[in-house]
Write a protein that holds these residues in place. Structure first.
Motif, mmCIF file in Angstrom:
data_model
loop_
_atom_site.group_PDB
_atom_site.id
_atom_site.type_symbol
_atom_site.label_atom_id
_atom_site.label_comp_id
_atom_site.label_asym_id
_atom_site.label_seq_id
_atom_site.Cartn_x
_atom_site.Cartn_y
_atom_site.Cartn_z
ATOM 1 N N HIS A 3 0.925 -1.217 0.065
ATOM 2 C CA HIS A 3 0.202 0.054 -0.129
ATOM 3 C C HIS A 3 0.797 1.171 -0.091
ATOM 4 N N THR A 4 0.724 2.096 -1.091
ATOM 5 C CA THR A 4 1.537 3.198 -1.135
ATOM 6 C C THR A 4 0.410 4.541 -0.934
ATOM 7 N N ILE A 5 0.932 5.776 -0.378
ATOM 8 C CA ILE A 5 0.216 6.780 -0.096
ATOM 9 C C ILE A 5 1.030 7.858 -0.274
ATOM 10 N N LYS A 6 0.281 9.239 -0.559
ATOM 11 C CA LYS A 6 1.140 10.280 -0.335
ATOM 12 C C LYS A 6 0.884 10.831 1.100
ATOM 13 N N LEU A 7 1.783 10.872 1.706
ATOM 14 C CA LEU A 7 1.708 11.450 3.296
ATOM 15 C C LEU A 7 2.580 12.758 3.534
ATOM 16 N N HIS A 8 2.204 13.619 4.440
ATOM 17 C CA HIS A 8 3.327 14.617 4.772
ATOM 18 C C HIS A 8 3.960 14.214 6.186
ATOM 19 N N THR A 9 5.244 14.491 5.958
ATOM 20 C CA THR A 9 6.306 14.266 6.925
ATOM 21 C C THR A 9 7.251 15.326 7.217
ATOM 22 N N ARG A 10 7.631 15.432 8.483
ATOM 23 C CA ARG A 10 8.381 16.930 8.555
ATOM 24 C C ARG A 10 10.102 16.249 8.323
ATOM 25 N N GLU A 11 10.663 17.013 7.643
ATOM 26 C CA GLU A 11 12.183 17.118 7.539
ATOM 27 C C GLU A 11 12.619 18.442 7.739
ATOM 28 N N ASN A 12 13.648 18.672 8.578
ATOM 29 C CA ASN A 12 14.504 20.031 9.011
ATOM 30 C C ASN A 12 13.182 20.934 9.392
ATOM 31 N N GLY A 13 12.324 20.446 10.140
ATOM 32 C CA GLY A 13 11.308 21.184 10.747
ATOM 33 C C GLY A 13 10.101 21.716 9.681
ATOM 34 N N ARG A 14 10.195 21.193 8.541
ATOM 35 C CA ARG A 14 9.284 21.676 7.637
ATOM 36 C C ARG A 14 8.487 20.634 6.935
ATOM 37 N N PHE A 15 7.003 20.736 6.712
ATOM 38 C CA PHE A 15 6.568 19.650 6.196
ATOM 39 C C PHE A 15 6.950 19.478 4.519
ATOM 40 N N VAL A 16 6.988 18.033 4.299
ATOM 41 C CA VAL A 16 7.301 17.673 2.926
ATOM 42 C C VAL A 16 6.257 16.501 2.483
ATOM 43 N N VAL A 47 3.786 12.131 15.944
ATOM 44 C CA VAL A 47 4.628 13.460 16.183
ATOM 45 C C VAL A 47 4.069 14.323 15.027
ATOM 46 N N ASP A 48 4.259 13.920 13.765
ATOM 47 C CA ASP A 48 4.029 14.816 12.763
ATOM 48 C C ASP A 48 2.398 15.061 12.769
ATOM 49 N N LEU A 49 1.534 14.414 13.314
ATOM 50 C CA LEU A 49 0.127 14.891 13.374
ATOM 51 C C LEU A 49 -0.098 15.779 14.279
ATOM 52 N N TYR A 50 0.709 15.831 15.524
ATOM 53 C CA TYR A 50 0.708 16.903 16.655
ATOM 54 C C TYR A 50 1.190 18.383 15.877
ATOM 55 N N TYR A 51 2.453 18.170 15.188
ATOM 56 C CA TYR A 51 3.026 19.481 14.697
ATOM 57 C C TYR A 51 2.166 19.906 13.549
ATOM 58 N N MET A 52 1.394 19.058 12.763
ATOM 59 C CA MET A 52 0.305 19.509 11.666
ATOM 60 C C MET A 52 -0.672 20.315 12.349
ATOM 61 N N TRP A 53 -1.204 19.825 13.453
ATOM 62 C CA TRP A 53 -2.291 20.521 14.262
ATOM 63 C C TRP A 53 -1.733 21.459 14.758
ATOM 64 N N LEU A 54 -0.529 21.867 15.387
ATOM 65 C CA LEU A 54 -0.248 23.137 15.676
ATOM 66 C C LEU A 54 0.196 24.403 14.541
ATOM 67 N N GLU A 55 0.388 23.752 13.390
ATOM 68 C CA GLU A 55 0.667 24.400 12.267
ATOM 69 C C GLU A 55 -0.457 25.081 11.680
ATOM 70 N N MET A 56 -1.576 24.167 11.893
ATOM 71 C CA MET A 56 -3.013 24.646 11.256
ATOM 72 C C MET A 56 -3.784 25.645 12.335
ATOM 73 N N LYS A 57 -3.458 25.348 13.687
ATOM 74 C CA LYS A 57 -4.251 26.183 14.549
ATOM 75 C C LYS A 57 -3.505 27.587 14.509
ATOM 76 N N ASN A 58 -2.109 27.633 14.251
ATOM 77 C CA ASN A 58 -1.295 29.037 14.189
ATOM 78 C C ASN A 58 -1.830 29.548 12.856
ATOM 79 N N GLY A 59 -2.171 28.877 11.800
ATOM 80 C CA GLY A 59 -2.473 29.546 10.436
ATOM 81 C C GLY A 59 -3.911 30.190 10.754
ATOM 82 N N ASP A 60 -4.636 29.514 11.546
ATOM 83 C CA ASP A 60 -6.150 30.014 11.791
ATOM 84 C C ASP A 60 -6.078 31.296 12.756
ATOM 85 N N LYS A 61 -4.908 31.159 13.480
ATOM 86 C CA LYS A 61 -4.765 32.424 14.267
ATOM 87 C C LYS A 61 -4.409 33.677 13.451
#
Length: 113
Positions: A3-16, A47-61
């Motif tokens: 099973h292959t899927i496109k996912l977001h993962t953090r590299e050097n503090g940024r999502f790719v 961990v990526d889920l947690y940081y994506m959540w923080l990034e989304m909340k900051n974007g909303d703010k």
């Protein structure tokens, strides 16, 4: 079968976004009260889920958006035979949950909706 899927993962503090072969991953979906999920974003780890959540909340703010909430899901992909044809298929078992942090560790806890 793989099973292959496109996912977001953090590299050097940024999502790719990467194409990954995995049978377990997480997703986050923003929504507003009394509405359905908008878009689901898939990430590789809790961990990526947690940081994506923080990034989304900051974007909303930053945008001044109010009222956005988030659903969190754990996906587990299993290969099982199709009842009708008997051929193997991928089945996505989705578990809703919540994400929280204790100290320097991030956890996903399943909840019933």
């Amino acid at each position: 079968m793989e099973h292959t899927i496109k996912l977001h993962t953090r590299e050097n503090g940024r999502f790719v976004e990467k194409t990954v072969s995995t049978d377990r991953y997480f997703s986050i979906a923003p929504y507003q009260e009394y509405d359905d999920d908008i878009d689901e974003t898939f990430v590789l780890s809790v961990v990526d889920l947690y940081y994506m959540w923080l990034e989304m909340k900051n974007g909303d703010k930053v945008c001044g958006e109010r009222g956005w909430k988030y659903h969190f899901y754990h996906h587990e992909i299993k290969v099982e035979p199709n009842r009708m044809t008997g051929k193997p298929e991928f089945f996505d078992y989705v578990t809703p949950g919540k994400v929280y942090r204790r100290g320097n560790k991030v956890f996903f806890k399943a909840v019933s909706e």
